[in-house]
Scaffold this motif. Structure first.
Motif, short mmCIF file in Angstrom:
data_model
loop_
_atom_site.label_atom_id
_atom_site.label_comp_id
_atom_site.label_asym_id
_atom_site.label_seq_id
_atom_site.Cartn_x
_atom_site.Cartn_y
_atom_site.Cartn_z
N ASP A 286 -18.76 -96.94 67.37
CA ASP A 286 -17.85 -96.22 66.46
C ASP A 286 -16.50 -96.94 66.41
N PRO A 287 -16.03 -97.34 65.23
CA PRO A 287 -14.72 -98.01 65.12
C PRO A 287 -13.58 -97.15 65.67
N GLN A 288 -13.74 -95.81 65.58
CA GLN A 288 -12.70 -94.91 66.08
C GLN A 288 -12.51 -95.08 67.60
N ARG A 289 -13.61 -95.40 68.26
CA ARG A 289 -13.51 -95.58 69.72
C ARG A 289 -12.61 -96.76 70.05
N GLN A 290 -12.83 -97.87 69.40
CA GLN A 290 -12.00 -99.05 69.64
C GLN A 290 -10.55 -98.78 69.25
N LYS A 291 -10.37 -98.08 68.13
CA LYS A 291 -9.02 -97.77 67.65
C LYS A 291 -8.24 -96.93 68.68
N TRP A 292 -8.89 -95.87 69.17
CA TRP A 292 -8.18 -94.96 70.08
C TRP A 292 -8.03 -95.53 71.48
N VAL A 293 -8.99 -96.32 71.92
CA VAL A 293 -8.83 -96.97 73.22
C VAL A 293 -7.62 -97.88 73.20
N ARG A 294 -7.52 -98.68 72.14
CA ARG A 294 -6.39 -99.60 72.01
C ARG A 294 -5.07 -98.82 71.95
N LYS A 295 -5.06 -97.77 71.14
CA LYS A 295 -3.82 -97.01 70.96
C LYS A 295 -3.38 -96.32 72.25
N VAL A 296 -4.32 -95.66 72.92
CA VAL A 296 -3.99 -94.92 74.14
C VAL A 296 -3.50 -95.86 75.23
N PHE A 297 -4.19 -96.98 75.40
CA PHE A 297 -3.80 -97.89 76.47
C PHE A 297 -2.43 -98.51 76.20
N LYS A 298 -2.15 -98.87 74.93
CA LYS A 298 -0.84 -99.43 74.61
C LYS A 298 0.27 -98.41 74.84
N LEU A 299 -0.01 -97.15 74.53
CA LEU A 299 0.98 -96.10 74.80
C LEU A 299 1.20 -95.94 76.31
N ALA A 300 0.12 -96.07 77.07
CA ALA A 300 0.24 -95.98 78.52
C ALA A 300 1.12 -97.10 79.05
N ILE A 301 0.96 -98.31 78.48
CA ILE A 301 1.80 -99.44 78.89
C ILE A 301 3.26 -99.17 78.53
N GLU A 302 3.50 -98.75 77.29
CA GLU A 302 4.86 -98.49 76.81
C GLU A 302 5.58 -97.46 77.68
N GLU B 88 -8.87 -108.29 76.09
CA GLU B 88 -7.78 -108.39 75.12
C GLU B 88 -6.59 -107.52 75.54
N LEU B 89 -6.87 -106.30 75.93
CA LEU B 89 -5.80 -105.36 76.28
C LEU B 89 -5.11 -105.75 77.59
N MET B 90 -5.87 -106.30 78.52
CA MET B 90 -5.27 -106.69 79.80
C MET B 90 -4.46 -107.99 79.65
N ALA B 91 -4.78 -108.78 78.62
CA ALA B 91 -4.00 -109.98 78.30
C ALA B 91 -3.78 -110.88 79.51
N GLY B 92 -4.82 -111.03 80.30
CA GLY B 92 -4.73 -111.93 81.45
C GLY B 92 -4.04 -111.36 82.67
N VAL B 93 -3.63 -110.11 82.58
CA VAL B 93 -2.93 -109.49 83.72
C VAL B 93 -3.94 -109.13 84.81
N ASP B 94 -3.59 -109.44 86.04
CA ASP B 94 -4.44 -109.12 87.19
C ASP B 94 -4.29 -107.63 87.51
N LYS B 95 -5.41 -106.91 87.55
CA LYS B 95 -5.34 -105.46 87.78
C LYS B 95 -4.80 -105.12 89.17
N TYR B 96 -4.83 -106.10 90.10
CA TYR B 96 -4.29 -105.87 91.43
C TYR B 96 -2.82 -106.24 91.55
N ASN B 97 -2.27 -106.76 90.46
CA ASN B 97 -0.86 -107.17 90.48
C ASN B 97 -0.24 -106.86 89.12
N LEU B 98 -0.22 -105.58 88.78
CA LEU B 98 0.26 -105.15 87.47
C LEU B 98 1.77 -105.30 87.35
#
Length: 504
Positions: free
Chosen positions: A429-445, A468-478
């Protein structure tokens, strides 16, 4: 010369009809404490038989002064100072000074000093021993000056309640003192020993705060004994109170016994039907909190029914039942944990009623992030009406973001929304990709990317989208800006504090 100096000090400090120990504006606290030490030393170190009339007259005020200094910092020292003064008066009496008389009030200061000293189980042990000595002197030596009264016994009960969370035998010792009071009264050995409601309440609370597995049954049996004694002697001060019943509810709410939440609800139902006692907000909050610990759909229904009852009473003008945010959060959380299809709609309906009541002027029920997030969590558990549930989750999420007077989303909110994406929307579902991207970016902001958000992101996003969303960031060193508002341990502590508010 030393005695003369003491007389001058006392004369100055007792000017205007009160001692310096009660004159809070004249001296800094540390100076008051120094004077207490100085005057106590003058009296305690004086040879037996040489205490003057002035010294003896000043002793009760010195005792009260030490009591007022009691606290975590000087508690034990204050209690020891009080006991040293009492022992000195006893020595003076034995030396032939007939003015040296100790009374029950003097001993009560000592008992209360130990009870509130923060000195642990040794203070409670000492309290009980002093009380027993007072009763022995009254009963065996006919010393009416030291007859233990109700305040004497209450101080000892309080000292054991202080140990409820650290000593397994504290409730047993408290109940033993209470049963001793009843026996002394019934046998005619001390007519002042008849317990009142506060005595029973203290012991009930000691049981409810303990770690005993059978604390709920012990509390119920003790409450039955209290009711029987009340009916037998018809003393109004013995009438069981709401607080006594709440201690029973609290014991059941903390219990891990099977059916404990149902039993708590049954005790509450008895209170509702009783002509002698009425439940208060603590009663309902305690029971709903117990129901919220289970995953039982029937318990969720019971919690919902109790909330509606409280709402009805509140709207009808019952000021004793002022519904609050904690109660709403517990009920919404109970529905979210029930895992029953359709619970998301009921959880959202509860939140809507809460919002409306708050808009009608009920400030103590203002919705917060926990209520909104629990509704989103309830949506994530739906297995039938997935599309509708996702719509409710999005609307709830957006409402929280757009109404900061309620609160702002936290890391759990963002994690719950990602969980909704993973469980309610098909992978293609395209909505899934849309909302995952939106929610995670808001969490970062908003600096809300923690372990929970990353875990839910991995569940909701495809491999490509995750990278793509992690953009090369190490999850153990955010980056610090990603995590600056994540307080996962603090959030858990806050929830525990909220649960404690309803405890007795």
């Amino acid at each position: 010369m030393r005695m003369f100096r003491l007389s001058l000090i006392l004369a100055a400090l007792l000017h205007h009809g009160h001692g310096y120990v009660n004159h809070h504006n004249g001296l800094p606290k540390h100076r008051q404490y120094q004077f207490l030490q100085q005057l106590t030393s003058h009296i305690v170190e004086s040879p037996p038989g040489e205490l003057t009339h002035e010294m003896l007259q000043s002793t009760p005020q010195l005792l009260k002064g030490w009591k007022s200094c009691n606290g975590n910092r000087n508690g034990k020292e204050s209690a020891l100072a009080v006991e040293s003064l009492l022992k000195r008066i006893i020595d003076e009496r034995r030396a032939g000074n007939e003015e040296a008389i100790l009374t029950t009030s003097d001993y009560n200061v000592l008992l209360e000093s130990y009870a509130t000293s923060g000195a642990g189980v040794s203070a409670a042990e000492r309290c009980e021993r002093i009380l027993m000595e007072m009763q022995e002197r009254y009963q065996n030596d006919a010393d009416e000056f030291v007859q233990p009264d109700l305040d004497s016994f209450k101080a000892v009960l309080l000292s054991w309640r202080q140990q409820a969370g650290s000593e397994d035998y504290a409730p047993l010792r408290a109940q033993r003192v209470l049963e001793w009071m009843v026996r002394l009264y019934k046998d005619g050995e001390n007519h002042l020993a008849v317990p009142d409601e506060e005595c029973f309440q203290t012991v009930l609370q000691t049981w409810s705060r303990s770690r005993h597995v059978d604390a709920p049954q012990r509390n119920e049996a003790l409450l039955v004994s209290m009711e029987r004694l009340y009916k037998a002697i018809q003393l109004s001060s013995l009438k069981p109170s709401t607080a006594c019943y709440n201690a029973v509810l609290s014991a059941w709410a903390k219990s891990n016994q099977q059916g404990s939440s149902e039993r708590a609800a049954s005790v509450l139902a008895f209170m509702e039907d009783s002509p002698y006692v009425e439940p208060d907000m603590a009663s309902y909050s305690t029971v709903v909190g117990a129901l919220a610990r289970t995953n039982n759909p029937e318990d969720a229904k019971t919690a919902e029914t109790l909330l509606k009852h409280v709402e009805t009473c509140f709207r009808a003008g019952n000021t004793d039942l002022q519904v609050d945010t904690l109660l709403y959060n517990c009920v919404i959380g109970c529905l979210a944990k029930s895992n029953a299809n359709g619970s998301y709609r009921r959880a959202r309906a509860v939140l809507d009623r809460q919002i409306q009541l708050n808009e009608d002027g009920c400030q103590q029920c203002r919705p917060d992030v926990y209520g909104f997030t629990s509704v989103i969590g309830a949506c994530a558990m739906e297995t039938k009406e997935r599309s509708k549930a996702f719509g409710v989750a999005v609307a709830t999420f957006q409402q929280l973001r757009n109404h900061q007077e309620y609160d702002t989303p936290n890391h759990v909110t963002y994690g719950s929304m990602l969980k909704c994406c993973a469980r309610l929307l098909p992978a293609a579902d395209p909505q899934r990709q849309k909302w995952v991207r939106k929610v995670f970016k808001l969490a970062i902001e908003n600096g809300c990317v923690g372990d929970m958000v990353l875990s839910r992101l991995r569940e909701a996003a495809s491999g490509d989208l995750y990278r793509e969303l992690m953009a090369g960031v190490d999850k153990y060193n955010l980056p610090g800006e990603w995590t600056q508002n994540v307080h996962e341990k603090r959030e858990e502590r806050k929830k525990k504090q909220q649960r404690r508010r309803a405890e007795v």
